[in-house]
Scaffold this active site. Structure first.
Site, mmCIF file in Angstrom:
data_model
loop_
_atom_site.group_PDB
_atom_site.id
_atom_site.type_symbol
_atom_site.label_atom_id
_atom_site.label_comp_id
_atom_site.label_asym_id
_atom_site.label_seq_id
_atom_site.Cartn_x
_atom_site.Cartn_y
_atom_site.Cartn_z
ATOM 1 N N PHE A 112 0.818 -1.222 0.000
ATOM 2 C CA PHE A 112 0.000 0.000 0.000
ATOM 3 C C PHE A 112 0.850 1.270 0.000
ATOM 4 C CE2 PHE A 112 0.007 2.058 4.242
ATOM 5 C CZ PHE A 112 0.733 1.138 4.997
ATOM 6 N N LYS A 113 2.124 1.136 0.356
ATOM 7 C CA LYS A 113 2.999 2.319 0.410
ATOM 8 C C LYS A 113 3.098 3.016 -0.938
ATOM 9 C CE LYS A 113 4.252 1.204 4.587
ATOM 10 N NZ LYS A 113 4.162 1.991 5.769
ATOM 11 N N ASP A 114 2.953 2.240 -2.031
ATOM 12 C CA ASP A 114 3.046 2.867 -3.358
ATOM 13 C C ASP A 114 1.973 3.937 -3.549
ATOM 14 O OD1 ASP A 114 5.186 1.269 -4.358
ATOM 15 O OD2 ASP A 114 3.796 -0.352 -4.806
ATOM 16 N N MET A 117 3.598 6.929 -1.990
ATOM 17 C CA MET A 117 5.000 7.204 -2.347
ATOM 18 C C MET A 117 5.141 7.643 -3.795
ATOM 19 S SD MET A 117 7.333 7.065 -0.083
ATOM 20 C CE MET A 117 7.310 5.712 1.070
#
Ligand code: PLP
Ligand SMILES: N[C@@H](CCOP(=O)(O)O)C(=O)O
Length: 469
Positions: A112-114, A117
């Site tokens: 989920f960081k994408d 980011m």
């Protein structure tokens, strides 16, 4: 929109300033002076928007110093089917027991960081060009922030990434994702310790104001407000996808460690999204579950932090929790400063007198999961729905199933894909997880990393030497 610090000691700043700033000068975290309030008619107008359109509508309320045409361009270049695998960007699927899974892991690094980011990379590039500055990012990862940041920043002009990770504690896939990058602006540093040691070093360097100014040190962790605000978007999108009208309420169940993800849910709820409850799911590292059950926050040291099969959540000092406590205490920066002085001295604090507000006013509840629960949940979801979930998402589903109320719509946030945690998937299902295209042979690529003790001085020296060329 201006920003202040959770510890009350920062002059109001613009969005572009806090984007590059990292920790506030008083050691606190940046927050908007107030949360924009979304009316029912705005919510109705937003229901049919694409992900990029919705992201623009939400982020423009916070990034008020970026001209709207520029922001629209940045956001529409970020949230594309080419980057996130489908026009939906964050599709949902419904399990046979009615739980809704919000897919957040179809970006370049499968976590989920994408979602935030990719935006952060484009925002940095834009703001740095405007200001004529460069940025040296010092980050900490337990496995997913690192690769998401490195993929988003690799090859970007004027940006270097120095990423600290716990030596030997990430999965083989996570390690290979980061350490196989050979780009000249990417520097991996494995620290003999755990994620909290890495995050402590990041904060120590941030608090060395002279070093920070000299080397233009920024951050990609959820210390950075832009990370959090980008995550607010998918709570709105998840709500629209899981409901058919804005009369309905949903609850979100969020696998949690550093409290950045669920903090974004808290902000969406404060903005007026019809959220019934925010369900915090932890693994065996349960400081957050302990707080939401008792009101006592007892961050733990490395010796008391477990290495688990949901390694990205092996965190015992939840950085973003400070943002929530600021709201819980009626935005009293002096009180937050005093509490975090205790945290920094290795003590915790007791807010049991405020526990009823955490649940009643802010909608928080919590639960925890173990290795055995994780295996059982992965097996059960595979058997009932033919869906293989990763170990962190499994922690969320376990807790959601335990705490769900009759008639409650619960949206579980999928935080990573199972390909990243193959050992545990094999243990649960006796077969390999599906591996998305483009990752074959990843673990066999040559890796580039240096290993240091958990010592901020060593990290600073490495940054200095590297930048000196
Ligand atoms: C896969 C995964 N799940 C859950 C979490 C926990 O999220 P947060 O730290 O925002 O609470 C992380 C790390 O942040 C993660 O990488
Ligand atoms: N789980 C994270 C830890 C860092 O959290 P962040 O949201 O503050 O960047 C990771 O995978 O690295």
């Amino acid at each position: 929109m201006k920003y202040l610090s959770t510890r009350g000691g920062m002059q109001p700043q613009s969005f572009s300033d806090i984007l590059l700033m990292g920790l506030a000068p008083d050691g606190g975290l940046a927050l908007p002076e107030s949360y924009p309030q979304i009316s029912r008619s705005q919510l109705d107008a937003w229901r049919g928007l694409s992900y990029a359109e919705l992201a623009f509508e939400i982020i423009r309320l916070f990034a008020t110093d970026i001209p709207e045409a520029d922001l629209k361009d940045i956001v529409s270049r970020t949230y594309t089917a080419a980057v996130f695998g489908s026009e939906a960007i964050t599709p949902v699927k419904r399990l046979s027991d009615g739980l809704v899974i919000l897919e957040l892991s179809n970006g370049p690094t499968l976590a989920f960081k994408d979602m935030a980011m990719q935006l952060l990379g484009n925002l940095f590039e834009y703001v740095l060009a405007k200001k004529g500055q460069s940025l040296n990012i010092l980050g900490a990862t337990s496995g997913d922030t690192g690769s998401a940041a490195e993929y988003a920043m690799r090859g970007k002009k004027g940006i270097n990434v120095f990423m600290l990770s716990p030596d030997g504690l990430m999965s083989a896939f996570q390690r290979a994702q980061m350490f196989s990058l050979q780009d000249a602006n990417i520097h991996n540093i494995a620290i003999k310790g755990m994620f909290d040691d890495c995050q402590d070093i990041v904060k120590a360097v941030q608090n060395d104001h002279a070093f920070k100014a000299k080397y233009q040190i920024g951050t990609v962790n959820s210390i950075n407000w832009a990370r959090v605000v980008a995550q607010v978007v998918y709570y709105f999108k998840g709500y629209f996808n899981a409901t058919s009208s804005n009369d309905e309420q949903v609850s979100f169940c969020v696998p949690s460690g550093n409290f950045g993800n669920v903090c974004a849910g808290h902000i969406a709820r404060q903005m007026g999204l019809p959220v019934q409850r925010l369900i915090v799911a932890t693994n065996e590292n349960d400081v957050l579950d302990e707080f939401f059950r008792t009101g006592v926050y007892r961050p733990r040291g490395t010796a008391n932090t477990y290495v688990t099969s949901s390694p990205s959540m092996d965190i015992s000092k939840a950085s973003n929790f400070e943002r929530f406590v600021f709201d819980l205490l009626g935005r009293d920066g002096a009180a937050v400063k005093a509490l975090w002085a205790d945290v920094d001295a290795g003590k915790g604090f007791d807010l049991s007198a405020r526990l009823s507000d955490a649940a009643g006013k802010f909608g928080f509840v919590s639960g925890k999961s173990s290795h055995a629960d994780r295996l059982a949940t992965i097996r059960a979801v595979d058997a009932s729905d033919g869906v293989v979930v990763d170990t962190h998402t499994a922690d969320g589903i376990k807790v959601a199933r335990e705490l769900r109320l009759p008639g409650e719509t619960v949206v579980c946030l999928e935080t990573a894909l199972p390909a990243k945690f193959a050992d545990t998937i094999r243990e649960a299902l006796d077969r390999d997880p599906p591996r998305p295209a483009g990752f074959d042979g990843l673990e066999d690529l040559p890796q580039k990393v240096v290993v240091f003790d958990a010592d901020a001085a060593k990290v600073k020296a490495f940054v200095e030497q590297t930048l000196a060329g």
